[in-house]
Each structure stands twice: as structure tokens, then as C-alpha cells.
Design a protein around this motif. Sequence first.
Motif, PDB file in Angstrom:
ATOM      1  N   UNK A 312       0.812  -1.212   0.000  1.00 44.00           N
ATOM      2  CA  UNK A 312       0.000   0.000   0.000  1.00 44.00           C
ATOM      3  C   UNK A 312       0.848   1.265   0.000  1.00 44.00           C
ATOM      4  N   UNK A 313       0.212   2.315  -0.516  1.00 40.57           N
ATOM      5  CA  UNK A 313       0.840   3.638  -0.570  1.00 40.57           C
ATOM      6  C   UNK A 313       2.149   3.596  -1.354  1.00 40.57           C
ATOM      7  N   UNK A 314       2.033   3.203  -2.607  1.00 45.05           N
ATOM      8  CA  UNK A 314       3.158   3.185  -3.530  1.00 45.05           C
ATOM      9  C   UNK A 314       2.977   4.374  -4.470  1.00 45.05           C
ATOM     10  N   UNK A 315       3.894   5.331  -4.447  1.00 44.14           N
ATOM     11  CA  UNK A 315       3.760   6.504  -5.306  1.00 44.14           C
ATOM     12  C   UNK A 315       5.057   6.744  -6.064  1.00 44.14           C
ATOM     13  N   UNK A 316       4.912   7.279  -7.289  1.00 42.07           N
ATOM     14  CA  UNK A 316       6.079   7.582  -8.120  1.00 42.07           C
ATOM     15  C   UNK A 316       5.794   8.844  -8.918  1.00 42.07           C
ATOM     16  N   UNK A 317       6.830   9.661  -9.122  1.00 36.08           N
ATOM     17  CA  UNK A 317       6.662  10.922  -9.839  1.00 36.08           C
ATOM     18  C   UNK A 317       7.973  11.303 -10.512  1.00 36.08           C
ATOM     19  N   UNK A 318       7.854  11.880 -11.688  1.00 34.06           N
ATOM     20  CA  UNK A 318       9.003  12.369 -12.446  1.00 34.06           C
ATOM     21  C   UNK A 318       9.964  11.236 -12.797  1.00 34.06           C
ATOM     22  N   UNK A 319       9.476  10.377 -13.707  1.00 35.03           N
ATOM     23  CA  UNK A 319      10.233   9.207 -14.124  1.00 35.03           C
ATOM     24  C   UNK A 319      10.469   9.243 -15.627  1.00 35.03           C
ATOM     25  N   UNK A 320      11.599   8.662 -16.066  1.00 36.75           N
ATOM     26  CA  UNK A 320      11.895   8.459 -17.478  1.00 36.75           C
ATOM     27  C   UNK A 320      12.109   6.981 -17.711  1.00 36.75           C
ATOM     28  N   UNK A 321      11.265   6.413 -18.586  1.00 35.22           N
ATOM     29  CA  UNK A 321      11.345   4.991 -18.912  1.00 35.22           C
ATOM     30  C   UNK A 321      11.820   4.891 -20.354  1.00 35.22           C
ATOM     31  N   UNK A 322      13.050   4.420 -20.560  1.00 29.45           N
ATOM     32  CA  UNK A 322      13.686   4.468 -21.871  1.00 29.45           C
ATOM     33  C   UNK A 322      13.557   3.179 -22.662  1.00 29.45           C
ATOM     34  N   UNK A 323      13.194   2.080 -22.033  1.00 25.16           N
ATOM     35  CA  UNK A 323      13.050   0.801 -22.731  1.00 25.16           C
ATOM     36  C   UNK A 323      12.320  -0.167 -21.821  1.00 25.16           C
ATOM     37  N   UNK A 324      11.820  -1.279 -22.393  1.00 19.10           N
ATOM     38  CA  UNK A 324      11.051  -2.229 -21.614  1.00 19.10           C
ATOM     39  C   UNK A 324       9.668  -1.685 -21.314  1.00 19.10           C
ATOM     40  N   UNK A 325       8.906  -2.401 -20.480  1.00 13.92           N
ATOM     41  CA  UNK A 325       7.598  -1.921 -20.071  1.00 13.92           C
ATOM     42  C   UNK A 325       7.714  -0.882 -18.981  1.00 13.92           C
ATOM     43  N   UNK A 326       6.588  -0.215 -18.690  1.00 15.85           N
ATOM     44  CA  UNK A 326       6.599   0.770 -17.613  1.00 15.85           C
ATOM     45  C   UNK A 326       6.126   0.164 -16.291  1.00 15.85           C
ATOM     46  N   UNK A 327       4.859  -0.256 -16.223  1.00 17.85           N
ATOM     47  CA  UNK A 327       4.288  -0.682 -14.945  1.00 17.85           C
ATOM     48  C   UNK A 327       3.561  -2.006 -15.112  1.00 17.85           C
ATOM     49  N   UNK A 328       3.845  -2.941 -14.207  1.00 25.86           N
ATOM     50  CA  UNK A 328       3.148  -4.219 -14.177  1.00 25.86           C
ATOM     51  C   UNK A 328       2.810  -4.572 -12.736  1.00 25.86           C
ATOM     52  N   UNK A 329       1.588  -5.035 -12.510  1.00 28.75           N
ATOM     53  CA  UNK A 329       1.165  -5.479 -11.183  1.00 28.75           C
ATOM     54  C   UNK A 329       0.577  -6.868 -11.316  1.00 28.75           C
ATOM     55  N   UNK A 330       1.120  -7.807 -10.541  1.00 28.28           N
ATOM     56  CA  UNK A 330       0.623  -9.180 -10.509  1.00 28.28           C
ATOM     57  C   UNK A 330       0.554  -9.610  -9.051  1.00 28.28           C
ATOM     58  N   UNK A 331      -0.650  -9.691  -8.520  1.00 25.01           N
ATOM     59  CA  UNK A 331      -0.849 -10.095  -7.130  1.00 25.01           C
ATOM     60  C   UNK A 331      -1.384 -11.520  -7.024  1.00 25.01           C
ATOM     61  N   UNK A 332      -1.289 -12.278  -8.124  1.00 25.36           N
ATOM     62  CA  UNK A 332      -1.865 -13.620  -8.162  1.00 25.36           C
ATOM     63  C   UNK A 332      -0.820 -14.712  -8.324  1.00 25.36           C
ATOM     64  N   UNK A 333       0.098 -14.535  -9.276  1.00 25.43           N
ATOM     65  CA  UNK A 333       0.875 -15.698  -9.726  1.00 25.43           C
ATOM     66  C   UNK A 333       2.331 -15.392 -10.030  1.00 25.43           C
ATOM     67  N   UNK A 334       2.879 -14.307  -9.500  1.00 27.15           N
ATOM     68  CA  UNK A 334       4.276 -14.008  -9.782  1.00 27.15           C
ATOM     69  C   UNK A 334       5.100 -14.217  -8.523  1.00 27.15           C
ATOM     70  N   UNK A 335       6.394 -14.135  -8.679  1.00 23.31           N
ATOM     71  CA  UNK A 335       7.272 -14.281  -7.533  1.00 23.31           C
ATOM     72  C   UNK A 335       7.968 -15.625  -7.512  1.00 23.31           C
ATOM     73  N   UNK A 336       9.092 -15.638  -6.833  1.00 29.90           N
ATOM     74  CA  UNK A 336       9.955 -16.802  -6.773  1.00 29.90           C
ATOM     75  C   UNK A 336       9.220 -18.019  -6.233  1.00 29.90           C
ATOM     76  N   UNK A 337       9.361 -19.138  -6.912  1.00 25.93           N
ATOM     77  CA  UNK A 337       8.734 -20.387  -6.472  1.00 25.93           C
ATOM     78  C   UNK A 337       9.673 -21.567  -6.627  1.00 25.93           C
ATOM     79  N   UNK A 338      10.993 -21.334  -6.443  1.00 26.43           N
ATOM     80  CA  UNK A 338      11.938 -22.429  -6.663  1.00 26.43           C
ATOM     81  C   UNK A 338      12.198 -23.260  -5.405  1.00 26.43           C
TER      82      UNK A 338
END
Length: 448
Positions: A312-338
Motif C-alpha cells: 500500500x501507498x506506492x507513489x512515483x513521480x518524475x520518471x523516465x522509462x527508456x526501454x522495456x515496459x513501464x508498470x506491471x502489477x501481478x498479485x496472483x501468480x508471480x514471484x519466486x517459487x523455486x
Amino acid sequence: MRTPLPHAIRKLLRLAPLAPLLWLSPANLAGATTDPAASAAPAAFNVRSFGATGDGATKDTVAFQKALDACAVAGGGDVVVPAGNYLIGSVQMGTRTILRLEKDSVITGSPDMADYPMMEIRWEGRWQQGHRALIYSANVDHTGIVGPGRIDGDPTVAAPQNPRGAVVLEPISCNDLRWEGFTLTQGGNWATHPTYCSDVVIKDVNISGNRDGIDVDSCKGVRIEGCNVDTGDDAISLKSGRGMDGARIGKPTEDVLITHCNLQGRSFACIGIGSETSGGIRNIRIEHTQFTSSRTSAIYIKTRIGRAGTIENISADDLDVLAGGFLQVNLISSGNANTVDDSVAGLPGYPLGKNFSFSNVRVACTTLVDVTKISTEKPLQGLVLANITGTCTKGISLANITGAELKDIKVTGFTGPLLATDNATGTGLEGAVKFVAPPARAQRGPRQ
């Protein structure tokens, strides 16, 4: 509407630049000297006075440990590393100690695994046995590492997974921690891993390697400023424990400021929030930062069902994204599982996201925003996307969100719709097409 800064982050913003620590200690201890012209100068403990050779071949571990111990016992000061190449195994820092790396000084980690004792460490969100870091500290206050020298971790002792190999820097349960103005390289493991620490400043540090650069694990009051991080994994990752172990302990990572950094995550994200989030992640501010490239997204908020925790309370301002994607949110199925998860059962194990805000973002990216992997049982509560300009190859996809607010999205170059939604409410959603999830496909591996 811009999310107001939490009080703790406003306090961090007022921190003055790091100044030399003015700790006094007796001058009659072997190897210690003080400047007679400056009575307030810290005591200095030169590693060469304790037997270090700096020839790059002789192990200087014992000399370094003697200097560090003498400094702590004397009440604090500077452990000075003059020009040279110092081959060492794992050493432990004590209270009120600054490791001062002078120009042309290099600390090189030993390639011998026996030089890194086994101990209880936190690895991928759980406490278990692993190898001690090259430079380790625990339960001490007012410590730091100051450049302009360099620290090189050894990739062969870093690479093992279970038990974990040696990271380079790992302070545990420390208060008032300062790293400034040095360069660090690492190969097969995380470079730095502050755990259970408070009042942490990482400033003007250059980090390169093949795994995570800075892993902030259940820490409070962290400022990462002016750092250049170029890694093959997440450049910066914020964590707080995994599954029932992390939820039971319940130590969040909170009150973190990332500012004026240049970040590159060649295989994963520039800033990964997760995947271990079971103790909670809150009050994170990202600003004035450039994301050079990422394989996934500049900012990737990631966890999975069974991990629990609130982000919660994640904020961002004044960013430059030069390559790749910008924002991704996955609260279901991501993260280390090894390794096997110790999951939190039922609805309490579903992670919850609240109050995410991103404004004044300039992009030349692939996917602009993908916030679709959210459970219907716990929708994301609040997402602001404001004043985003530039080019992208794919637009914005949103699903299972309440309180979305989109405004001043002015991007070109994308294929398909600018905005696709499913079960999303809020403002600025007019004209959206129906989001349809792509067919499920095999994951490319256990580490995401």
C-alpha cells in the motif's frame, strides 16, 4: 490528485548529506591514530597497521577483522583501506565503525567457500542456513561504508542457492546504516541485502552484477539516492518475508524513498516490489529516476496467492522509462517459487494492493501498463495514472480495480486500444474496450 507523502518519507527528504562521523576513541590502541590538528576527528585504524598486505594474493581476512574489532572496542572510528587489492573472506563489522575505502583500494572476495561460515540468514523470504556475507554486521548501530574504492564479490561462492551462497553486503538488525560513494560488483547472487534494518541511507553507490543489486528486506526508513544499478535481475527489490513464515513475523518494509537513481534490470525489473511481501510493503516513494531498460517492467509489483500481506501507498513521480515496459502489477501468480511455499491458506493468503499512484512519467517503452492479474476476491483499491507522455507499443490494461483515476495520458505508437478494462471502476475510463485475458501459457521458469 497526487498522493501526499507519508510523514516518515518527508522526514527522509530532509536528511542532510552525509558528513564525516565524529566519533572519538583512545589514541593509545595499537594501530589507532588521531589528527592532532582536529580533536574531533574520528580515530583511524589502517588495515595495513594490522598486517594487511594489499597484494591481491595474500588473504588479508585476519588483518581486516583485527582492525574492525579494534575500532569497535575503542568506541568507533574509521577503518581505513588505502590503495591496494585486498583479498579477504567474510568479515564482521562492529558498532560505530566506518569502513573507509580510499582511492584505488579494492576489496576482493575470496573464491574459497570455507571463508564464508554457515549461519542463519534470510533467503527468499525465510530464515534458514546459508553462507555469511563478505561484509556482515548484526545488531549494531552507526555503521557505514564510504568510497571511493571498490568491493568485488566472488561469483563462485555467491552462486549456490540452497543453502544460499555469499552475498557481498548483509547487515541484519542494524540501525543508522550509511553506504556512500563506492563501487560494488557481484556475480551469482544478490549484491546487497539489508535485513531488519532502520534508518538506512544508500547514496551515490554504483552496483553491477547478474542478480539483484539492492534487496531491502523488512527494513524501515530507507533512502536510496543517486545510485547507478545495472544488474541481470531486479536492480532494486523490496521484500518482507515469504508465506506463513513472513506473515507470522510480520515485519514490513516501509517508508522507503528512491530518488535520482539510474536503474537497469537486464533480465527482470528495475524496481521489483516483491516477490516476498508477506510482512507487508508500505509507504514507498520513487521520484526523479531514470529506467534505462528492463526485461519485464520498470516497476513490477509482484506476489502470489498464498503469500498474504498488504502492499500500500506506492507513489512515483518524475520518471523516465527508456526501454522495456513501464508498470506491471501481478498479485496472483508471480514471484519466486523455486522452493516449497509455506502458504497462508484461504482468503487471508490473498495479497491486497491499496493506493498506487504514478504521475509525470515520460516513456519510450513496450507495454505501458498491465494491471490485470488481480483477484476478484481482493481488488486493487486505488490506482492513479496521471500525465504520462511519450511512445509505447501497447497501451493500458486494467482488471479488478476500484477507485481508478486516469488523466492526461498522451502516448503514441501503440497497436490496439489505448485502454482495455474488466471489472474496473473510477474516472478517466471512458472509451475503454473490454479486456480479455490472453490464454494461459507455461511459465518460463521459477524465477520471475
